[in-house]
Design a protein around this motif. Structure first.
Motif, PDB file in Angstrom:
ATOM      1  N   GLY A 110       2.605   2.428   3.097  1.00  0.00           N
ATOM      2  CA  GLY A 110       1.518   2.182   4.041  1.00  0.00           C
ATOM      3  C   GLY A 110       1.460   0.774   4.556  1.00  0.00           C
ATOM      4  O   GLY A 110       0.469   0.378   5.168  1.00  0.00           O
ATOM      5  N   GLY A 111       2.506  -0.012   4.289  1.00  0.00           N
ATOM      6  CA  GLY A 111       2.529  -1.390   4.760  1.00  0.00           C
ATOM      7  C   GLY A 111       2.006  -2.371   3.732  1.00  0.00           C
ATOM      8  O   GLY A 111       1.655  -2.010   2.607  1.00  0.00           O
ATOM      9  N   ARG A 112       1.971  -3.632   4.126  1.00  0.00           N
ATOM     10  CA  ARG A 112       1.448  -4.699   3.275  1.00  0.00           C
ATOM     11  C   ARG A 112      -0.068  -4.762   3.433  1.00  0.00           C
ATOM     12  O   ARG A 112      -0.608  -4.687   4.538  1.00  0.00           O
ATOM     13  CB  ARG A 112       2.055  -6.041   3.669  1.00  0.00           C
ATOM     14  CG  ARG A 112       3.550  -6.153   3.446  1.00  0.00           C
ATOM     15  CD  ARG A 112       3.889  -6.391   2.002  1.00  0.00           C
ATOM     16  NE  ARG A 112       3.245  -7.585   1.475  1.00  0.00           N
ATOM     17  CZ  ARG A 112       3.232  -7.914   0.175  1.00  0.00           C
ATOM     18  NH1 ARG A 112       3.809  -7.124  -0.704  1.00  0.00           N
ATOM     19  NH2 ARG A 112       2.646  -9.013  -0.227  1.00  0.00           N
ATOM     20  N   ALA A 113      -0.764  -4.921   2.314  1.00  0.00           N
ATOM     21  CA  ALA A 113      -2.224  -4.996   2.367  1.00  0.00           C
ATOM     22  C   ALA A 113      -2.694  -6.168   3.214  1.00  0.00           C
ATOM     23  O   ALA A 113      -3.697  -6.066   3.927  1.00  0.00           O
ATOM     24  CB  ALA A 113      -2.791  -5.107   0.951  1.00  0.00           C
ATOM     25  N   ASP A 114      -1.949  -7.282   3.172  1.00  0.00           N
ATOM     26  CA  ASP A 114      -2.368  -8.460   3.930  1.00  0.00           C
ATOM     27  C   ASP A 114      -1.946  -8.389   5.394  1.00  0.00           C
ATOM     28  O   ASP A 114      -2.197  -9.318   6.157  1.00  0.00           O
ATOM     29  CB  ASP A 114      -1.848  -9.746   3.292  1.00  0.00           C
ATOM     30  CG  ASP A 114      -0.334  -9.771   3.113  1.00  0.00           C
ATOM     31  OD1 ASP A 114       0.328  -8.816   3.566  1.00  0.00           O
ATOM     32  OD2 ASP A 114       0.170 -10.737   2.523  1.00  0.00           O
ATOM     33  N   GLU A 115      -1.299  -7.287   5.794  1.00  0.00           N
ATOM     34  CA  GLU A 115      -0.903  -7.125   7.190  1.00  0.00           C
ATOM     35  C   GLU A 115      -1.617  -5.954   7.868  1.00  0.00           C
ATOM     36  O   GLU A 115      -1.328  -5.622   9.012  1.00  0.00           O
ATOM     37  CB  GLU A 115       0.616  -6.933   7.293  1.00  0.00           C
ATOM     38  CG  GLU A 115       1.403  -8.182   6.904  1.00  0.00           C
ATOM     39  CD  GLU A 115       2.897  -7.977   6.934  1.00  0.00           C
ATOM     40  OE1 GLU A 115       3.329  -6.851   7.262  1.00  0.00           O
ATOM     41  OE2 GLU A 115       3.644  -8.927   6.624  1.00  0.00           O
ATOM     42  N   LEU A 116      -2.584  -5.333   7.160  1.00  0.00           N
ATOM     43  CA  LEU A 116      -3.383  -4.296   7.790  1.00  0.00           C
ATOM     44  C   LEU A 116      -4.266  -4.914   8.866  1.00  0.00           C
ATOM     45  O   LEU A 116      -4.764  -6.036   8.715  1.00  0.00           O
ATOM     46  CB  LEU A 116      -4.266  -3.597   6.755  1.00  0.00           C
ATOM     47  CG  LEU A 116      -3.647  -2.496   5.897  1.00  0.00           C
ATOM     48  CD1 LEU A 116      -4.708  -1.906   4.992  1.00  0.00           C
ATOM     49  CD2 LEU A 116      -3.020  -1.409   6.753  1.00  0.00           C
ATOM     50  N   TRP A 175      -9.097   0.794   9.945  1.00  0.00           N
ATOM     51  CA  TRP A 175      -7.871   0.152   9.481  1.00  0.00           C
ATOM     52  C   TRP A 175      -6.661   0.759  10.180  1.00  0.00           C
ATOM     53  O   TRP A 175      -6.579   1.974  10.395  1.00  0.00           O
ATOM     54  CB  TRP A 175      -7.713   0.294   7.970  1.00  0.00           C
ATOM     55  CG  TRP A 175      -8.680  -0.549   7.200  1.00  0.00           C
ATOM     56  CD1 TRP A 175      -9.742  -0.123   6.469  1.00  0.00           C
ATOM     57  CD2 TRP A 175      -8.666  -1.973   7.097  1.00  0.00           C
ATOM     58  NE1 TRP A 175     -10.399  -1.195   5.920  1.00  0.00           N
ATOM     59  CE2 TRP A 175      -9.768  -2.343   6.283  1.00  0.00           C
ATOM     60  CE3 TRP A 175      -7.856  -2.983   7.626  1.00  0.00           C
ATOM     61  CZ2 TRP A 175     -10.065  -3.667   5.973  1.00  0.00           C
ATOM     62  CZ3 TRP A 175      -8.144  -4.300   7.321  1.00  0.00           C
ATOM     63  CH2 TRP A 175      -9.232  -4.629   6.506  1.00  0.00           C
ATOM     64  N   LEU A 176      -5.717  -0.106  10.498  1.00  0.00           N
ATOM     65  CA  LEU A 176      -4.493   0.301  11.193  1.00  0.00           C
ATOM     66  C   LEU A 176      -3.293  -0.316  10.481  1.00  0.00           C
ATOM     67  O   LEU A 176      -3.295  -1.502  10.166  1.00  0.00           O
ATOM     68  CB  LEU A 176      -4.552  -0.164  12.646  1.00  0.00           C
ATOM     69  CG  LEU A 176      -3.366   0.117  13.581  1.00  0.00           C
ATOM     70  CD1 LEU A 176      -3.863   0.172  15.023  1.00  0.00           C
ATOM     71  CD2 LEU A 176      -2.291  -0.953  13.479  1.00  0.00           C
ATOM     72  N   SER A 177      -2.257   0.492  10.254  1.00  0.00           N
ATOM     73  CA  SER A 177      -1.010   0.005   9.675  1.00  0.00           C
ATOM     74  C   SER A 177      -0.008  -0.265  10.787  1.00  0.00           C
ATOM     75  O   SER A 177       0.329   0.643  11.565  1.00  0.00           O
ATOM     76  CB  SER A 177      -0.425   1.025   8.692  1.00  0.00           C
ATOM     77  OG  SER A 177       0.903   0.678   8.340  1.00  0.00           O
ATOM     78  N   ALA A 178       0.454  -1.497  10.873  1.00  0.00           N
ATOM     79  CA  ALA A 178       1.450  -1.840  11.894  1.00  0.00           C
ATOM     80  C   ALA A 178       2.702  -0.994  11.747  1.00  0.00           C
ATOM     81  O   ALA A 178       3.349  -0.629  12.741  1.00  0.00           O
ATOM     82  CB  ALA A 178       1.798  -3.324  11.804  1.00  0.00           C
ATOM     83  N   LEU A 238       0.845  -1.189   0.000  1.00  0.00           N
ATOM     84  CA  LEU A 238       0.000   0.000   0.000  1.00  0.00           C
ATOM     85  C   LEU A 238       0.885   1.245   0.000  1.00  0.00           C
ATOM     86  O   LEU A 238       1.863   1.317   0.750  1.00  0.00           O
ATOM     87  CB  LEU A 238      -0.902   0.011   1.233  1.00  0.00           C
ATOM     88  CG  LEU A 238      -1.920  -1.129   1.330  1.00  0.00           C
ATOM     89  CD1 LEU A 238      -2.609  -1.105   2.689  1.00  0.00           C
ATOM     90  CD2 LEU A 238      -2.950  -1.042   0.217  1.00  0.00           C
ATOM     91  N   VAL A 239       0.548   2.195  -0.858  1.00  0.00           N
ATOM     92  CA  VAL A 239       1.310   3.436  -0.939  1.00  0.00           C
ATOM     93  C   VAL A 239       0.355   4.609  -1.130  1.00  0.00           C
ATOM     94  O   VAL A 239      -0.806   4.437  -1.496  1.00  0.00           O
ATOM     95  CB  VAL A 239       2.334   3.416  -2.099  1.00  0.00           C
ATOM     96  CG1 VAL A 239       3.398   2.360  -1.886  1.00  0.00           C
ATOM     97  CG2 VAL A 239       1.634   3.219  -3.436  1.00  0.00           C
ATOM     98  N   ARG A 240       0.896   5.786  -0.907  1.00  0.00           N
ATOM     99  CA  ARG A 240       0.158   7.029  -1.155  1.00  0.00           C
ATOM    100  C   ARG A 240       1.074   7.967  -1.926  1.00  0.00           C
ATOM    101  O   ARG A 240       2.237   8.140  -1.566  1.00  0.00           O
ATOM    102  CB  ARG A 240      -0.260   7.665   0.173  1.00  0.00           C
ATOM    103  CG  ARG A 240      -1.037   8.980   0.019  1.00  0.00           C
ATOM    104  CD  ARG A 240      -1.492   9.536   1.365  1.00  0.00           C
ATOM    105  NE  ARG A 240      -0.364   9.857   2.237  1.00  0.00           N
ATOM    106  CZ  ARG A 240      -0.079   9.213   3.355  1.00  0.00           C
ATOM    107  NH1 ARG A 240      -0.820   8.187   3.742  1.00  0.00           N
ATOM    108  NH2 ARG A 240       0.964   9.581   4.089  1.00  0.00           N
ATOM    109  N   ARG A 241       0.567   8.554  -3.008  1.00  0.00           N
ATOM    110  CA  ARG A 241       1.365   9.495  -3.807  1.00  0.00           C
ATOM    111  C   ARG A 241       0.922  10.916  -3.485  1.00  0.00           C
ATOM    112  O   ARG A 241      -0.274  11.200  -3.371  1.00  0.00           O
ATOM    113  CB  ARG A 241       1.161   9.214  -5.296  1.00  0.00           C
ATOM    114  CG  ARG A 241       1.963  10.135  -6.221  1.00  0.00           C
ATOM    115  CD  ARG A 241       1.717   9.813  -7.689  1.00  0.00           C
ATOM    116  NE  ARG A 241       0.298   9.875  -8.009  1.00  0.00           N
ATOM    117  CZ  ARG A 241      -0.365   8.919  -8.674  1.00  0.00           C
ATOM    118  NH1 ARG A 241       0.262   7.837  -9.069  1.00  0.00           N
ATOM    119  NH2 ARG A 241      -1.656   9.052  -8.916  1.00  0.00           N
TER     120      ARG A 241
END
Length: 470
Positions: A363-369, A376-379, A351-354
């Motif tokens: 933003g971390g891995r989608a499967d690790e949110l 939603w929380l990003s580790a 996951l990214v933000r431009r």
């Protein structure tokens, strides 16, 4: 190197290795590793790079999954590999490097070899996923990928020259180092420093003092160790024109500590096994701490929603990338290949933000949110916050179901100084800086964090070990 690689090619050929067969390389960094890699490629075979320090059960998995014809292993690890071979349903022939017998075979081999006429689309090297949530899977990379990234990233972003000397924290079995500390310097006529000792801050500092590298290839865990070392301020890194960071998220606060301590430009970036190497990177003179930088020339990035539609700047979304370093697919993983490889595009699972200037934030891995309290929380965000606390050396955050089956963040912490009340102090520390729902409900102090074959934190093992999951 050419002569030694030719000797390896001759020995491998005499051992019966044929073009397109897999050959496992499980050797420490050094001239032998380099010669083995090029020797395998010279005969048209496929390199499977494996961490030589793996335990028998992991080695057994790689033996059976790869169906390799031969494995090149170090003499000091031969017994472990023999034990794994004895249990595996299908094991390769073991060639033990560093014994008197091996040295004799190598000395008797010819220094000449006619390279096999491989095609640019033939399989060249297997690169494995990090295996942070399951068994590693191999992205099968063709020869063209290595040429492409050497031209795009090494040539146009880092700008290797024949005057460069590279030094790497990760070992050569990690694709990040295979490129930055071997193929890229070789392509430019530069020099690379190789050593087989386990990396510590002291080892890195001593190698910098001795070899005066111009490019340092490192990872956030080592960056943290280096800036936290009591002698950090006394180190002379004046020879290093730039350092790179990849492999895991680099918190902005840690980047700032690096800048204050060493003042060497630190280029954070992102690459994946599916695209071989770095395709997002900060650049010299244009570094923005806390971001992955800009798109590497020769690649194209999209930020998409769940349906594959583009999202506006400033919105977190799924990273799609295309360019000339795309893998052929995953070995024996058709469904996962279909999910990841979509025509020219690769959907990495990140996951990214431009932003409006074309800089990307991880933003971390989608499967690790984690979905906590309906949000939603990003580790990665929580880990970055905890690393700001002076007592925290390393940390990993995972989601664990509580007694009611609700997922809550749990932090595993390696601390510099443990004292009574520290767990509650860390929870409050996060609450003061992030939204309250993001604070870890449990803080567990550990001496070390479990890692995968690539040295990344094994989050699956942490979740399984949590008291709440048992």
């Amino acid at each position: 190197v050419q002569a030694l690689a030719n000797r390896y090619a001759n020995v491998l050929s005499s051992a019966g290795v044929a073009p397109e067969q897999r050959v496992i390389i499980a050797l420490p960094d050094g001239p032998g590793y380099v010669a083995a890699l090029f020797g395998v490629l010279k005969i048209g075979a496929v390199v499977v790079m494996v961490n030589p320090e793996l335990k028998p059960d992991a080695i057994e998995y790689f033996f059976e999954y790869s169906r390799a014809a031969v494995a090149l292993v170090a003499a000091e690890r031969a017994d472990v590999f023999r034990a794994a071979a004895g249990r595996a349903a299908r094991a390769p022939a073991l060639l033990v490097v560093g014994t008197g017998d091996w040295d004799s075979r190598l000395a008797a081999a010819s220094e000449t070899w006619r390279n096999y006429p491989t095609h640019r689309d033939d399989a060249a090297i297997w690169l494995f996923s990090g295996g942070t949530t399951g068994r590693p899977k191999a992205a099968v990379q063709p020869h063209r990928s290595f040429v492409n990234t050497a031209q795009c990233y090494a040539g146009q972003v880092l700008r290797y020259t024949e005057d460069d000397v590279t030094l790497s924290v990760p070992k050569l079995y990690f694709g990040y180092a295979t490129g930055s500390n071997l193929l890229f310097p070789f392509a430019a006529g530069a020099a690379s420093v190789l050593f087989d000792e386990r990396c510590t801050a002291e080892v890195v500092f001593s190698r910098i003092a001795r070899y005066r590298p111009t490019i340092l290839i490192t990872v956030p865990t080592m960056i943290n160790q280096m800036v936290s070392h009591p002698e950090a301020g006394r180190q002379d890194l004046s020879s290093v024109r730039l350092a790179t960071s990849a492999g895991e998220g680099l918190p902005e606060a840690l980047h700032a500590r690096w800048n204050r301590t060493f003042g060497v430009p630190l280029l954070d970036g992102l690459g994946t096994a599916e695209m071989w190497h770095i395709f997002l990177s900060n650049r010299p003179g244009r570094v923005r701490p806390g971001t992955l930088g800009e798109v590497v020339p020769g690649f194209e990035i999209r930020v998409a929603d769940e349906e594959g539609g583009d999202v506006p700047d400033g919105t977190m979304g799924h990273l799609w990338v295309r360019g000339g370093s795309r893998a052929l697919g995953y070995w024996q993983q058709l469904e996962k290949s279909q999910t990841c490889f979509r025509g020219e595009w690769v959907v990495t699972g990140d996951l990214v933000r431009r932003d409006a200037d074309g800089y990307y934030t991880y933003g971390g891995r989608a499967d690790e949110l984690l979905k906590v309290s309906g949000k939603w929380l990003s580790a990665t965000e929580v880990e970055g916050c905890l690393l700001l606390h002076p007592a925290v050396s390393q940390v990993a955050v995972v989601g664990v179901a509580d007694a009611n089956g609700l997922v809550k963040p749990c932090a595993y912490v390696i601390c510099r100084e443990r004292r009574e009340g520290l767990a509650e102090e860390l929870k409050a520390f996060v609450c003061e800086r992030l939204e309250p729902y993001k604070h870890p409900r449990e803080v567990i102090f550990v001496e070390s964090l479990p890692t995968t074959h690539l040295g990344k934190v094994d989050r699956g093992k942490l979740r399984a070990a949590s008291p709440s999951s048992s």
